[in-house]
Structures are given as C-alpha cells and as structure tokens.
Design a protein around this motif. Structure first.
Motif, PDB file in Angstrom:
ATOM      1  N   ARG A   1     -77.850  46.044  39.427  1.00  0.00           N
ATOM      2  CA  ARG A   1     -76.808  45.013  39.468  1.00  0.00           C
ATOM      3  C   ARG A   1     -77.390  43.628  39.149  1.00  0.00           C
ATOM      4  O   ARG A   1     -76.751  42.811  38.472  1.00  0.00           O
ATOM      5  CB  ARG A   1     -76.124  44.992  40.833  1.00  0.00           C
ATOM      6  N   HIS A   2     -78.613  43.370  39.640  1.00  0.00           N
ATOM      7  CA  HIS A   2     -79.242  42.065  39.367  1.00  0.00           C
ATOM      8  C   HIS A   2     -79.490  41.899  37.868  1.00  0.00           C
ATOM      9  O   HIS A   2     -79.241  40.827  37.299  1.00  0.00           O
ATOM     10  CB  HIS A   2     -80.562  41.955  40.137  1.00  0.00           C
ATOM     11  N   ALA A   3     -79.973  42.959  37.207  1.00  0.00           N
ATOM     12  CA  ALA A   3     -80.207  42.883  35.764  1.00  0.00           C
ATOM     13  C   ALA A   3     -78.896  42.662  35.011  1.00  0.00           C
ATOM     14  O   ALA A   3     -78.842  41.883  34.049  1.00  0.00           O
ATOM     15  CB  ALA A   3     -80.900  44.152  35.281  1.00  0.00           C
ATOM     16  N   LEU A   4     -77.832  43.332  35.445  1.00  0.00           N
ATOM     17  CA  LEU A   4     -76.537  43.190  34.783  1.00  0.00           C
ATOM     18  C   LEU A   4     -75.938  41.799  34.974  1.00  0.00           C
ATOM     19  O   LEU A   4     -75.082  41.378  34.187  1.00  0.00           O
ATOM     20  CB  LEU A   4     -75.553  44.246  35.305  1.00  0.00           C
ATOM     21  N   SER A   5     -76.372  41.088  35.992  1.00  0.00           N
ATOM     22  CA  SER A   5     -75.839  39.751  36.261  1.00  0.00           C
ATOM     23  C   SER A   5     -76.473  38.679  35.381  1.00  0.00           C
ATOM     24  O   SER A   5     -76.031  37.532  35.383  1.00  0.00           O
ATOM     25  CB  SER A   5     -76.041  39.391  37.734  1.00  0.00           C
TER      26      SER A   5
ATOM     27  N   ILE B   1     -81.392  45.744  28.472  1.00  0.00           N
ATOM     28  CA  ILE B   1     -81.456  46.810  29.472  1.00  0.00           C
ATOM     29  C   ILE B   1     -81.455  48.136  28.718  1.00  0.00           C
ATOM     30  O   ILE B   1     -80.563  48.398  27.906  1.00  0.00           O
ATOM     31  CB  ILE B   1     -80.271  46.756  30.444  1.00  0.00           C
ATOM     32  N   LEU B   2     -82.455  48.967  28.969  1.00  0.00           N
ATOM     33  CA  LEU B   2     -82.585  50.252  28.289  1.00  0.00           C
ATOM     34  C   LEU B   2     -82.426  51.401  29.282  1.00  0.00           C
ATOM     35  O   LEU B   2     -82.959  51.343  30.390  1.00  0.00           O
ATOM     36  CB  LEU B   2     -83.953  50.368  27.612  1.00  0.00           C
ATOM     37  N   VAL B   3     -81.701  52.437  28.871  1.00  0.00           N
ATOM     38  CA  VAL B   3     -81.579  53.666  29.646  1.00  0.00           C
ATOM     39  C   VAL B   3     -82.230  54.765  28.810  1.00  0.00           C
ATOM     40  O   VAL B   3     -81.875  54.952  27.646  1.00  0.00           O
ATOM     41  CB  VAL B   3     -80.113  54.016  29.952  1.00  0.00           C
ATOM     42  N   THR B   4     -83.205  55.468  29.389  1.00  0.00           N
ATOM     43  CA  THR B   4     -83.959  56.458  28.622  1.00  0.00           C
ATOM     44  C   THR B   4     -83.820  57.849  29.225  1.00  0.00           C
ATOM     45  O   THR B   4     -83.533  58.011  30.410  1.00  0.00           O
ATOM     46  CB  THR B   4     -85.457  56.089  28.563  1.00  0.00           C
ATOM     47  N   GLY B   5     -84.057  58.835  28.388  1.00  0.00           N
ATOM     48  CA  GLY B   5     -83.984  60.228  28.814  1.00  0.00           C
ATOM     49  C   GLY B   5     -83.562  61.099  27.658  1.00  0.00           C
ATOM     50  O   GLY B   5     -83.074  60.596  26.630  1.00  0.00           O
ATOM     51  N   PRO B   6     -83.725  62.402  27.775  1.00  0.00           N
ATOM     52  CA  PRO B   6     -83.319  63.317  26.705  1.00  0.00           C
ATOM     53  C   PRO B   6     -81.808  63.446  26.618  1.00  0.00           C
ATOM     54  O   PRO B   6     -81.067  62.944  27.472  1.00  0.00           O
ATOM     55  CB  PRO B   6     -83.972  64.639  27.119  1.00  0.00           C
ATOM     56  N   THR B   7     -81.337  64.129  25.595  1.00  0.00           N
ATOM     57  CA  THR B   7     -79.908  64.416  25.462  1.00  0.00           C
ATOM     58  C   THR B   7     -79.415  65.192  26.680  1.00  0.00           C
ATOM     59  O   THR B   7     -80.073  66.113  27.151  1.00  0.00           O
ATOM     60  CB  THR B   7     -79.651  65.245  24.191  1.00  0.00           C
TER      61      THR B   7
ATOM     62  N   LEU C   1     -84.834  45.431  32.147  1.00  0.00           N
ATOM     63  CA  LEU C   1     -84.908  46.633  32.978  1.00  0.00           C
ATOM     64  C   LEU C   1     -84.946  47.868  32.084  1.00  0.00           C
ATOM     65  O   LEU C   1     -84.286  47.914  31.046  1.00  0.00           O
ATOM     66  CB  LEU C   1     -83.694  46.713  33.904  1.00  0.00           C
ATOM     67  N   VAL C   2     -85.744  48.863  32.492  1.00  0.00           N
ATOM     68  CA  VAL C   2     -85.721  50.183  31.872  1.00  0.00           C
ATOM     69  C   VAL C   2     -85.386  51.198  32.963  1.00  0.00           C
ATOM     70  O   VAL C   2     -86.010  51.193  34.033  1.00  0.00           O
ATOM     71  CB  VAL C   2     -87.065  50.552  31.217  1.00  0.00           C
ATOM     72  N   ILE C   3     -84.400  52.037  32.675  1.00  0.00           N
ATOM     73  CA  ILE C   3     -83.986  53.084  33.613  1.00  0.00           C
ATOM     74  C   ILE C   3     -84.259  54.435  32.965  1.00  0.00           C
ATOM     75  O   ILE C   3     -83.669  54.768  31.928  1.00  0.00           O
ATOM     76  CB  ILE C   3     -82.492  52.979  33.961  1.00  0.00           C
ATOM     77  N   ALA C   4     -85.173  55.216  33.526  1.00  0.00           N
ATOM     78  CA  ALA C   4     -85.383  56.597  33.078  1.00  0.00           C
ATOM     79  C   ALA C   4     -84.608  57.509  34.021  1.00  0.00           C
ATOM     80  O   ALA C   4     -84.605  57.287  35.237  1.00  0.00           O
ATOM     81  CB  ALA C   4     -86.867  56.952  33.100  1.00  0.00           C
ATOM     82  N   GLN C   5     -83.959  58.526  33.480  1.00  0.00           N
ATOM     83  CA  GLN C   5     -83.126  59.358  34.344  1.00  0.00           C
ATOM     84  C   GLN C   5     -83.057  60.799  33.875  1.00  0.00           C
ATOM     85  O   GLN C   5     -83.340  61.124  32.723  1.00  0.00           O
ATOM     86  CB  GLN C   5     -81.717  58.784  34.447  1.00  0.00           C
ATOM     87  N   ARG C   6     -82.702  61.661  34.824  1.00  0.00           N
ATOM     88  CA  ARG C   6     -82.383  63.061  34.581  1.00  0.00           C
ATOM     89  C   ARG C   6     -81.207  63.429  35.479  1.00  0.00           C
ATOM     90  O   ARG C   6     -80.949  62.752  36.484  1.00  0.00           O
ATOM     91  CB  ARG C   6     -83.562  63.988  34.918  1.00  0.00           C
ATOM     92  N   LEU C   7     -80.544  64.513  35.144  1.00  0.00           N
ATOM     93  CA  LEU C   7     -79.488  65.045  35.993  1.00  0.00           C
ATOM     94  C   LEU C   7     -79.963  66.350  36.617  1.00  0.00           C
ATOM     95  O   LEU C   7     -80.476  67.230  35.923  1.00  0.00           O
ATOM     96  CB  LEU C   7     -78.211  65.306  35.184  1.00  0.00           C
TER      97      LEU C   7
ATOM     98  N   GLN D   1     -85.974  56.488  37.665  1.00  0.00           N
ATOM     99  CA  GLN D   1     -87.202  55.712  37.770  1.00  0.00           C
ATOM    100  C   GLN D   1     -86.946  54.375  37.076  1.00  0.00           C
ATOM    101  O   GLN D   1     -86.533  54.348  35.916  1.00  0.00           O
ATOM    102  CB  GLN D   1     -88.360  56.449  37.078  1.00  0.00           C
ATOM    103  N   LEU D   2     -87.153  53.270  37.774  1.00  0.00           N
ATOM    104  CA  LEU D   2     -86.852  51.948  37.240  1.00  0.00           C
ATOM    105  C   LEU D   2     -88.125  51.158  36.974  1.00  0.00           C
ATOM    106  O   LEU D   2     -89.035  51.128  37.815  1.00  0.00           O
ATOM    107  CB  LEU D   2     -85.967  51.154  38.218  1.00  0.00           C
ATOM    108  N   LEU D   3     -88.164  50.530  35.812  1.00  0.00           N
ATOM    109  CA  LEU D   3     -89.272  49.643  35.444  1.00  0.00           C
ATOM    110  C   LEU D   3     -88.694  48.262  35.188  1.00  0.00           C
ATOM    111  O   LEU D   3     -87.730  48.115  34.426  1.00  0.00           O
ATOM    112  CB  LEU D   3     -89.987  50.171  34.196  1.00  0.00           C
ATOM    113  N   GLN D   4     -89.274  47.252  35.825  1.00  0.00           N
ATOM    114  CA  GLN D   4     -88.781  45.891  35.629  1.00  0.00           C
ATOM    115  C   GLN D   4     -89.946  44.921  35.493  1.00  0.00           C
ATOM    116  O   GLN D   4     -91.046  45.160  36.020  1.00  0.00           O
ATOM    117  CB  GLN D   4     -87.875  45.476  36.798  1.00  0.00           C
TER     118      GLN D   4
END
Length: 480
Positions: free
Chosen positions: A246-250, A256-262, A382-388, A432-435
C-alpha cells in the motif's frame, strides 16, 4: 447416496445439515427451486429455513410461505454454494464424471441428431467447469476418445472422456463458436466466445487449438464475466506485506513489478492494486494481453500485434494521454523495459510484470534488458515475487488419504459431502517482497523473506497449506 448427509455452508461460515427426507422433497420440486433460486435447508413445526443468495429475494420467501404455510427464515448462502446444491438435486446431475452421455457408442443415435448431441455435450462441460471452478478446460485427442481435463486450483483433474464418435464434431463446434476456420486443421488457431449457463452466468471462453498426431487438441481458458471482488485481504499477503504494498502504491511516481511464472496470480495482484487506486482524481490506463477483468473507470486497451499495436507503441501513446497511473501487462523486451522506466521517471506510477523466479532476479533481468543500475535505483519502488498454492480443505482438514482410497476421492463418496479436490480447496498467494533501502545516498535492497520457501512456511504454520503443496509448487528445496 440418498441417505448421505448433505452439509451446506452459509455465507457466515456456519453449517446446516439437510435431512435425507427434506433432500428427497427438494428433489421432487427441483424445477421450482431452480426457478426461484432457493433451497429449503431445515423445517421444524411452523418454520422453514430457506437458503437464498440474496436477502432481497422476497418472491421466493413469499412463494414458499404460501406453499408450505410456514414462517420463512431466510439463510444467506454464497451464489456458488447455492448453485452447487441446486445442481446436485438432479437425479442426473450436471457433472461430467457422472453423465453417461459422454461415452455414447450408438452411432445411429448420433447420426440422427449430431448437432443436438454435441451441443448438449459442450453445454454440460461448460456447466461443470463453472461448478468445479475450473480455470481451464483441456480436450485432448487419444486413440479411442477425446479426454476431458479441468485445471482446478492449478492442478489438472481427469473428467469422463468423450467418445471418439464425437471428437471431430466437438472441436468443429468450438471453432464455429469462436468464429474460426473449421476447414483448417493443419495450423493452430485462437479465438474467443461467450457462453450463458443454466443459472444465467456468462462465461468468457478463450479457445486455442493445436494439431497433433491424433487429431486437434483444444484448450479453453475460462473467465467468469461478472464483477469480481478485489481485496488485499484475499491475496494472502501478511499484514506487513500489505503495508509495504500500500505504501508503494501511494507514491506519485516509480515502478512496481510483480514477478512469477504464468499462472502464479500476477494479474489478480495488479488488478487488486488498480482497484484500490481507482478514483475520480486519477487517470489510469492499461495495456494488456488480453484484458482479463474489466474495471469501471479505468481506460483498458488490448494489444493487437497483427496491426502493429504492441506494448511499446501503446506506452508511447499513453504518455501523450496525460495519465497518472499506467499498467503495462508485461515487460517483454528492451524497448518496453526502457519505456516503462522512462514513464516511471517522468511523474507516473507504473505497474508491470516480469517472468523471474524470485524478487532479486527482477533487477538482474532489467539489467539484461539494457537498463542501467542507476536508472533502476532511481525508479524501482517494489518488486513482488509470488506463487499460488492450494489451501487445505477446512471441511476434511486436508487429509483425504486417511479416509479414502485412490478410487474413492474426497468429495465424491464421503458421508458428509465434501466438494474439495484431493484434500485441497481454493488457492492463496505466497509472496516475497524486495524494496529499496536508501543508505548514504546509495540504493540497497532488502527482502522480507530470504526466499519463497520461507514465505510458504508461514502458510504451513498457520495451517493454511502443507509441506506437500509447497514442494509441488516450488520444488523440493536442496538443503545442501
């Protein structure tokens, strides 16, 4: 099955058991229940508890009060829960695995009404995909059939196959719906169409066909065309991650990057961010391939490479349209990376995605695309790496193997009916967040978790997921 206990979960999370006697009565009046979208749950003396997906459904309450002479106590159910149980009322429920029509071998009957039969088959497949909350439908040619598989919570699940008698006609029917060339079977084709279900849901289906040695294969991506609730609390981020996001979006500008496979949920994360930013004071523009969710008040454009409308060209046009916030579906090449950084440096908040395995890799990936380190340091928020990962089923505690054999899966033959898959139901993100961390006028970067395994461990400790699922998604970690 007639004596099984059926447990309905209300919107408030409470459970109500429908007695076998009431269930049988409901089956007799299924047409009426479907018409009014109502389900009697319990009756005692002069009271009837009536399941509804909206408390404003007064016509249902009035009708059943008149028919039964009882006082109606409305019980709020989710739309999905109500439709699931209304479908289950039928003696021949609309479920692929239980409907014998999928494997008809009577060629004479097929030749009499081929179109009607194929239409019925596809309608049943689409209804079941919606019922089982499948994200993709796979129709795969085999030597003796057309195998149907649904991707549910990220995992493919076998359904009853379609007889080879129907295989070519089913694929041709899909091509007609998607306005493709039915005579072209040597080349892949892509298209899309809409399907309206029994319960008036509209599905947006994206079709991709592929020629194989056994015939044409088809894959349909299923998107339910209705308003979607987008909330940070549903993503799976912990409180600290939500605060950082939320802080990055403000911020008024930056990347802001969101990373991860398809298939890792990047789009939902971006749409949730855009939904939170959407207000009359902000001019938000998106370049997408394709547009997955339509958001009211946001200018959304789909790329069209066939006419030269790619991400880079759209982004150049956006910069002349006076935007405040830009969402670029994906940074794919050096040009789109340079344009995204340029926009982030010239007073715009830019959101985009990258295909990397973790958050730190996003920086090295940008370097590979020709972006200099000082440009990254000056723009990256901000970089957000994610998986489901799949969530353990709350009804059966996610342990079907203790109660069922391989051929008696949870959700198919349990006494207290459970509609999960292999002990899991639904998915949640791990992040996983990198800032950046500015020290002595130099940008350094910090991580909230050293890797995604540690983020997954948090979900295991909370009982949300388990070790087997984390290892399925991330692989087995090398302890060496």
């Amino acid at each position: 099955m007639s004596g099984d206990i059926r447990i309905v979960t209300t919107s408030a999370g409470e459970t109500i058991e429908i007695s076998p006697h009431l269930w049988a009565k409901n089956q007799e009046q299924q047409a009426l229940l479907v018409r009014f979208l109502a389900l009697p749950l319990r009756e005692e003396d002069g009271m009837l508890w009536l399941g509804l997906d909206s408390l404003s459904n007064l016509s249902a309450c009035e009708t059943f009060a008149f028919l039964t002479g009882k006082i109606i106590e409305p019980v709020l159910l989710t739309n999905q829960e109500l439709k699931h149980w209304l479908q289950a009322l039928s003696p021949q429920p609309l479920q692929v695995e239980e409907n014998p029509v999928f494997y008809i071998e009577d060629v004479t009957a097929v030749e009499q009404k081929p179109d009607d039969t194929v239409i019925q088959l596809l309608d049943q497949i689409f209804e079941n995909a919606l019922h089982q909350q499948a994200s993709d439908i796979h129709l795969e040619p085999r030597t003796d059939c057309l195998q149907v598989r649904f991707r549910i919570d990220g995992v493919l699940q076998n359904q009853t196959p379609i007889s080879s008698v129907f295989a070519n006609r089913v694929i041709s029917r899909l091509k007609l719906l998607a306005k493709l060339d039915i005579s072209e079977m040597r080349l892949p084709q892509d298209g899309r169409f809409h399907f309206k279900t029994t319960f008036s849901d509209v599905l947006d289906l994206r079709l991709s066909t592929l020629p194989t040695n056994l015939g044409e294969k088809a894959v349909l991506r299923v998107q339910q065309n209705k308003p979607v609730t987008l909330a940070f609390s549903d993503l799976g981020m912990n409180d600290n991650q939500q605060r950082i996001f939320r802080h990055a979006l403000s911020q008024p500008q930056g990347l802001i990057l969101v990373t991860g496979p398809t298939g890792s949920g990047k789009s939902i994360t971006l749409y949730t961010a855009l939904s939170s930013l959407n207000c009359v004071e902000k001019h938000i523009m998106t370049a997408e391939d394709p547009i997955e969710i339509e958001l009211e008040g946001i200018i959304q454009t789909q790329i069209n490479p066939s006419v030269g409308l790619d991400f880079s060209r759209l982004l150049r046009t956006f910069l002349r349209q006076d935007p405040d916030i830009i969402m670029l579906g994906e940074i794919r090449d050096e040009e789109s990376a340079a344009m995204a950084l340029r926009a982030a440096q010239t007073g715009h908040l830019v959101l985009s995605t990258l295909h990397t395995n973790d958050a730190p890799s996003a920086i090295s990936r940008l370097r590979q695309l020709g972006i200099r380190q000082h440009e990254i340091d000056g723009s990256l928020l901000l970089v957000i790496a994610q998986r489901l990962v799949r969530k353990c089923c709350p009804k059966c505690a996610g342990k079907p193997s203790e109660n069922y054999s391989d051929t008696e899966k949870c959700g198919q033959k349990s006494v207290s009916f459970c509609d999960c898959h292999q002990g899991y139901k639904g998915r949640v993100g791990i992040y996983q967040l990198l800032q950046p961390d500015l020290r002595d006028n130099q940008a350094q970067y910090r991580l909230d978790f050293p890797d995604l395994y540690q983020a997954g461990l948090e979900k295991i400790k909370a009982g949300i997921s388990d070790v087997a699922e984390i290892q399925r998604v991330l692989g087995v970690k090398d302890e060496a």
